[in-house]
Design an enzyme around this catalytic site. Structure first.
Site, PDB file in Angstrom:
ATOM      1  N   LEU A 144       0.861  -1.171   0.000  1.00 45.14           N
ATOM      2  CA  LEU A 144       0.000   0.000   0.000  1.00 45.14           C
ATOM      3  C   LEU A 144       0.898   1.221   0.000  1.00 45.14           C
ATOM      4  O   LEU A 144       1.899   1.266   0.729  1.00 45.14           O
ATOM      5  CB  LEU A 144      -0.884  -0.025   1.263  1.00 45.14           C
ATOM      6  CG  LEU A 144      -2.147   0.841   1.279  1.00 45.14           C
ATOM      7  CD1 LEU A 144      -3.106   0.421   0.164  1.00 45.14           C
ATOM      8  CD2 LEU A 144      -2.843   0.711   2.632  1.00 45.14           C
ATOM      9  N   ASP A 145       0.578   2.209  -0.828  1.00 46.42           N
ATOM     10  CA  ASP A 145       1.389   3.427  -0.907  1.00 46.42           C
ATOM     11  C   ASP A 145       1.590   4.029   0.479  1.00 46.42           C
ATOM     12  O   ASP A 145       0.699   3.983   1.335  1.00 46.42           O
ATOM     13  CB  ASP A 145       0.721   4.471  -1.802  1.00 46.42           C
ATOM     14  CG  ASP A 145       0.877   4.162  -3.277  1.00 46.42           C
ATOM     15  OD1 ASP A 145       1.671   3.272  -3.616  1.00 46.42           O
ATOM     16  OD2 ASP A 145       0.198   4.827  -4.082  1.00 46.42           O
ATOM     17  N   ARG A 146       2.738   4.645   0.678  1.00 51.86           N
ATOM     18  CA  ARG A 146       3.058   5.264   1.965  1.00 51.86           C
ATOM     19  C   ARG A 146       2.012   6.303   2.364  1.00 51.86           C
ATOM     20  O   ARG A 146       1.674   6.430   3.545  1.00 51.86           O
ATOM     21  CB  ARG A 146       4.444   5.926   1.882  1.00 51.86           C
ATOM     22  CG  ARG A 146       4.951   6.469   3.200  1.00 51.86           C
ATOM     23  CD  ARG A 146       6.335   7.078   3.051  1.00 51.86           C
ATOM     24  NE  ARG A 146       6.302   8.300   2.276  1.00 51.86           N
ATOM     25  CZ  ARG A 146       6.090   9.516   2.799  1.00 51.86           C
ATOM     26  NH1 ARG A 146       5.892   9.664   4.097  1.00 51.86           N
ATOM     27  NH2 ARG A 146       6.086  10.584   2.029  1.00 51.86           N
TER      28      ARG A 146
END
Length: 334
Positions: A144-146
């Site tokens: 999951l993107d930061r």
């Protein structure tokens, strides 16, 4: 059929929940020694690699230090620990939604990277969970993107990781996201958006181009209010980089707090946790490939701009969007 060479187990323990770096010496090249190759490959600055050899920090598969003058041999594995960078702690909780002998599901806050990369190493969801839960074999089944908050699935047993990764690769997981963005009464929703998205190496943003669609998203308006904001449900059927952010921008309702779309904004200090991207991985639903059980997990977070737009704008709402509770919503499709 060409056989893949088995990778020996790491001879060094994890440090702060972070695996040692593994380097396999490639075929070809004109390096005379292992040291010559690592100096060129790591580009770590004058004397850094030599000091690591002198300290015995670079080891072989048997765990013994590798001498700097060891002749170069293609296929040889060496390991070492990178120097952990100074990291600003992400000051928001990482909640464990579910844990059993096969998987761990975590509810990740905004700003926390899923896995070590670049300047985010020990201050990542993976490293935090390994330290907290005492599971050194923990690995992510997806990422999951930061900047995105919400649910991430980790596997406990290395031999089972592939089964869960294939589940995501083969689109066997229903993922539902939630976003806060401007409300446009002229926008006809719900709708399915199809386009071709490309992301070039070294370029921060992805873009839509002409051609066969490779990105499909269902977008629906859940509710809107008088201040001009809407709360949206986003269901991706493909997994292109920044897909939901690109599609929302293309519809004219970019997600609040997005530093890349519709325009790239300047970099922010590492300790600036104000106004997070208002995108949340709300649910994960799938049939467990190992146990056969029906799984459904739901994030307990509330997007900060929806809870209080004024506080979110001022950057003083506890930018994690944490609701205070996060739990499993049911293992059998409840």
């Amino acid at each position: 059929m060409r056989r893949r060479r088995m990778v020996p187990p790491a001879p060094l323990p994890q440090r702060e929940g972070v695996d040692p770096v593994r380097v396999r010496l490639p075929a070809g090249g004109t390096w005379r020694t292992v040291r010559d190759h690592l100096v060129e490959r790591l580009a770590a600055g004058p004397g850094v690699v030599d000091s690591m050899f002198d300290a015995g920090q670079i080891v072989g598969a048997d765990g013994r230090p590798v001498p700097a003058d060891t002749p170069y041999r293609p296929g040889l594995f060496v390991w070492f620990h990178r120097e952990l960078p100074e990291e600003v702690p992400v000051p928001f909780p990482l909640e464990v939604v579910h844990r059993d002998e096969h998987i761990v599901v975590a509810d990740k806050p905004h700003f926390l990277a899923t896995t070590p990369r670049g300047r985010h190493v020990a201050e990542t969801a993976l490293a935090r969970l390994r330290r907290r839960l005492g599971i050194p074999t923990l690995s992510p089944a997806h990422r999951l993107d930061r900047l995105t908050a919400g649910l991430v699935l980790f596997t406990v047993r290395p031999e089972e990781r592939g089964a869960y990764q294939r589940l995501f690769r083969d689109r066997g997981v229903r993922k539902e996201y939630e976003a806060v963005a401007p409300y446009d009464p002229a926008l006809d929703l719900p709708r399915t958006v199809r386009s071709r998205i490309v992301k070039e190496r070294g370029v921060l943003t992805a873009r839509e181009v002409a051609g066969e669609p490779n990105a499909v998203s269902e977008i629906a308006l859940l509710e809107h209010r008088a201040d001009g904001l809407g709360r949206y449900r986003l269901v991706p059927h493909t997994g292109q980089t920044h897909q939901l952010r690109v599609h929302m921008t293309a519809l004219g309702v970019p997600i609040l707090g997005d530093p890349l779309y519709p325009e790239v904004t300047g970099p922010v200090p590492a300790d600036d946790f104000r106004r997070p991207l208002q995108l949340l991985a709300r649910t994960l639903e799938f049939t467990d490939p190992v146990t056969g059980a029906a799984r459904r997990f739901r994030s307990g977070r509330v997007l900060a701009a929806w809870a209080s737009y004024e506080n979110w704008t001022a950057g003083r709402s506890g930018a994690s969007g944490q609701s205070g509770q996060s739990g499993e919503s049911g293992r059998s499709g409840q």
